[in-house]
Design a protein around this motif. Sequence first.
Motif, PDB file in Angstrom:
ATOM      1  N   LEU A 301       0.819  -1.204   0.000  1.00 51.57           N
ATOM      2  CA  LEU A 301       0.000   0.000   0.000  1.00 51.57           C
ATOM      3  C   LEU A 301       0.857   1.259   0.000  1.00 51.57           C
ATOM      4  N   ALA A 302       2.016   1.194   0.655  1.00 51.38           N
ATOM      5  CA  ALA A 302       2.924   2.342   0.657  1.00 51.38           C
ATOM      6  C   ALA A 302       3.428   2.625  -0.757  1.00 51.38           C
ATOM      7  N   ASP A 303       3.757   1.558  -1.505  1.00 55.75           N
ATOM      8  CA  ASP A 303       4.180   1.731  -2.896  1.00 55.75           C
ATOM      9  C   ASP A 303       3.071   2.390  -3.720  1.00 55.75           C
ATOM     10  N   LEU A 304       1.852   1.890  -3.561  1.00 53.01           N
ATOM     11  CA  LEU A 304       0.723   2.425  -4.323  1.00 53.01           C
ATOM     12  C   LEU A 304       0.402   3.857  -3.907  1.00 53.01           C
ATOM     13  N   SER A 305       0.589   4.152  -2.630  1.00 57.03           N
ATOM     14  CA  SER A 305       0.368   5.519  -2.152  1.00 57.03           C
ATOM     15  C   SER A 305       1.402   6.467  -2.751  1.00 57.03           C
ATOM     16  N   ASP A 306       2.667   6.022  -2.819  1.00 55.85           N
ATOM     17  CA  ASP A 306       3.721   6.837  -3.432  1.00 55.85           C
ATOM     18  C   ASP A 306       3.416   7.119  -4.891  1.00 55.85           C
ATOM     19  N   ASP A 307       2.749   6.165  -5.550  1.00 59.85           N
ATOM     20  CA  ASP A 307       2.370   6.352  -6.950  1.00 59.85           C
ATOM     21  C   ASP A 307       1.112   7.201  -7.092  1.00 59.85           C
ATOM     22  N   GLY A 308       0.522   7.602  -5.973  1.00 63.16           N
ATOM     23  CA  GLY A 308      -0.678   8.423  -6.023  1.00 63.16           C
ATOM     24  C   GLY A 308      -1.934   7.660  -6.362  1.00 63.16           C
ATOM     25  N   LEU A 309      -1.923   6.341  -6.136  1.00 61.38           N
ATOM     26  CA  LEU A 309      -3.060   5.519  -6.543  1.00 61.38           C
ATOM     27  C   LEU A 309      -4.013   5.197  -5.400  1.00 61.38           C
ATOM     28  N   VAL A 310      -3.509   5.044  -4.173  1.00 61.20           N
ATOM     29  CA  VAL A 310      -4.396   4.696  -3.057  1.00 61.20           C
ATOM     30  C   VAL A 310      -4.132   5.619  -1.876  1.00 61.20           C
ATOM     31  N   GLU A 311      -5.087   5.628  -0.953  1.00 63.61           N
ATOM     32  CA  GLU A 311      -4.872   6.311   0.311  1.00 63.61           C
ATOM     33  C   GLU A 311      -5.301   5.392   1.443  1.00 63.61           C
ATOM     34  N   VAL A 312      -4.522   5.430   2.505  1.00 69.13           N
ATOM     35  CA  VAL A 312      -4.783   4.600   3.682  1.00 69.13           C
ATOM     36  C   VAL A 312      -5.236   5.529   4.805  1.00 69.13           C
ATOM     37  N   ARG A 313      -6.385   5.214   5.378  1.00 69.48           N
ATOM     38  CA  ARG A 313      -6.939   6.057   6.431  1.00 69.48           C
ATOM     39  C   ARG A 313      -6.978   5.281   7.746  1.00 69.48           C
ATOM     40  N   GLU A 314      -6.328   5.840   8.751  1.00 69.98           N
ATOM     41  CA  GLU A 314      -6.297   5.221  10.075  1.00 69.98           C
ATOM     42  C   GLU A 314      -7.458   5.771  10.896  1.00 69.98           C
ATOM     43  N   ARG A 315      -8.389   4.910  11.245  1.00 74.47           N
ATOM     44  CA  ARG A 315      -9.517   5.316  12.071  1.00 74.47           C
ATOM     45  C   ARG A 315      -9.331   4.772  13.480  1.00 74.47           C
ATOM     46  N   THR A 316     -10.203   5.153  14.377  1.00 71.43           N
ATOM     47  CA  THR A 316     -10.051   4.780  15.788  1.00 71.43           C
ATOM     48  C   THR A 316      -9.979   3.272  15.978  1.00 71.43           C
ATOM     49  N   ASP A 317     -10.835   2.560  15.271  1.00 64.54           N
ATOM     50  CA  ASP A 317     -10.939   1.114  15.499  1.00 64.54           C
ATOM     51  C   ASP A 317     -10.478   0.262  14.333  1.00 64.54           C
ATOM     52  N   ARG A 318     -10.069   0.878  13.250  1.00 60.72           N
ATOM     53  CA  ARG A 318      -9.676   0.085  12.085  1.00 60.72           C
ATOM     54  C   ARG A 318      -8.932   0.941  11.073  1.00 60.72           C
ATOM     55  N   THR A 319      -8.322   0.253  10.128  1.00 62.63           N
ATOM     56  CA  THR A 319      -7.625   0.910   9.015  1.00 62.63           C
ATOM     57  C   THR A 319      -8.376   0.596   7.736  1.00 62.63           C
ATOM     58  N   VAL A 320      -8.669   1.633   6.945  1.00 69.13           N
ATOM     59  CA  VAL A 320      -9.386   1.416   5.694  1.00 69.13           C
ATOM     60  C   VAL A 320      -8.550   1.941   4.533  1.00 69.13           C
ATOM     61  N   VAL A 321      -8.783   1.349   3.384  1.00 68.42           N
ATOM     62  CA  VAL A 321      -8.023   1.692   2.173  1.00 68.42           C
ATOM     63  C   VAL A 321      -8.997   1.998   1.069  1.00 68.42           C
ATOM     64  N   ARG A 322      -8.665   2.981   0.227  1.00 72.79           N
ATOM     65  CA  ARG A 322      -9.506   3.305  -0.916  1.00 72.79           C
ATOM     66  C   ARG A 322      -8.634   3.862  -2.039  1.00 72.79           C
ATOM     67  N   LEU A 323      -9.152   3.836  -3.246  1.00 72.07           N
ATOM     68  CA  LEU A 323      -8.441   4.463  -4.353  1.00 72.07           C
ATOM     69  C   LEU A 323      -8.454   5.970  -4.161  1.00 72.07           C
ATOM     70  N   ARG A 324      -7.373   6.610  -4.536  1.00 70.43           N
ATOM     71  CA  ARG A 324      -7.298   8.061  -4.445  1.00 70.43           C
ATOM     72  C   ARG A 324      -8.049   8.675  -5.610  1.00 70.43           C
ATOM     73  N   GLU A 325      -8.834   9.646  -5.332  1.00 63.88           N
ATOM     74  CA  GLU A 325      -9.631  10.308  -6.383  1.00 63.88           C
ATOM     75  C   GLU A 325      -8.806  11.398  -7.060  1.00 63.88           C
TER      76      GLU A 325
END
Length: 325
Positions: A301-325
């Motif tokens: 996910l870090a690789d994909l985030s560096d490419d501007g393709l995904v974002e990782v969101r840290e929430r209180t109880d979980r971590t969620v991933v989505r495509l970057r708009e």
Amino acid sequence: MTSSGDDTAMAGSSSGTEDVERPADVDLPANLEDVRSALIEWYEADHREFPWRETEDPYAILVSEVMSQQTQLDRVRPAFEAFLEEWPTAAELAAADRSDVVGFWSTHSLGYNNRAKYLHEAARQVHEEYDGEFPRTPQELQELMGVGPYTANAVASFAFNAGDAVVDTNVKRVLYRAFDVPDSDDAFERVASLLLPDGRSRVWNNAMMELGGVACGTTPRCDEAGCPWREWCSAYETGDFTAPDVPTQPSFEGSRRQFRGRIVRLLGEQEEMELDALGHRIRVDYTPDGEHGRDWLRGLLADLSDDGLVEVRERTDRTVVRLRE
């Protein structure tokens, strides 16, 4: 069949390269015009038909060049046609959601997904910075996102007949066998440039790649394909059809690239996914605390985030991933 379009220089005319100093380490034929004429006539008489050879649209040609990077042409053709049906112009691609473009790329197994991102950004540049008009020279085309020297030169050649000699793996193999060109990028570039006829980069570069793809492949088909260079070819004379070294591509199956593609493909179908749910979907042996667990997944996910393709969101109880708009 792609016509020579504005190829105004005749194959038998002076190309302006006869006065260029010939490489001392290469045994080129005395009359280069005969060599040029033979290849162009061979290509124009019969060649493989690809849809990107039927157009001079720089956008379509850029799409084909990006898709063809390390992807077999029989896989590129249907993807190319489907892509242009979805986004027929650079303006329409520029207006598309990036997630849709990346999703298309993954679905058609076209390799690294950042190529889709760069193609999308290049379309935006053409639309916003160049008023919808593609730059025409190799140097100008390299200003577009993700467009390196080879791709820029190919687009300049095939769209505008204004390129330099294209040197890919096929071309290197031809030059190495035919004229004993040393296995070095500098030597290949020098000889390819010397052979290129002035004003004919479109037909010449197509012909050179056709020669390497049809007659001078890994297994040569000199006589079957009617190679036009047999009378000058060192390999044909000696029977030594070795080829220059080509870097081995890493296996796709089980690679990080394969799993990155799975991630993007899945996220294209979901608004967002929880980290472990994503892990279990892309790998059957995923275990959160195992070798292929959360740390491994976060690295992808870090690789994909560096490419501007995904974002990782840290929430209180979980971590969620989505495509970057």
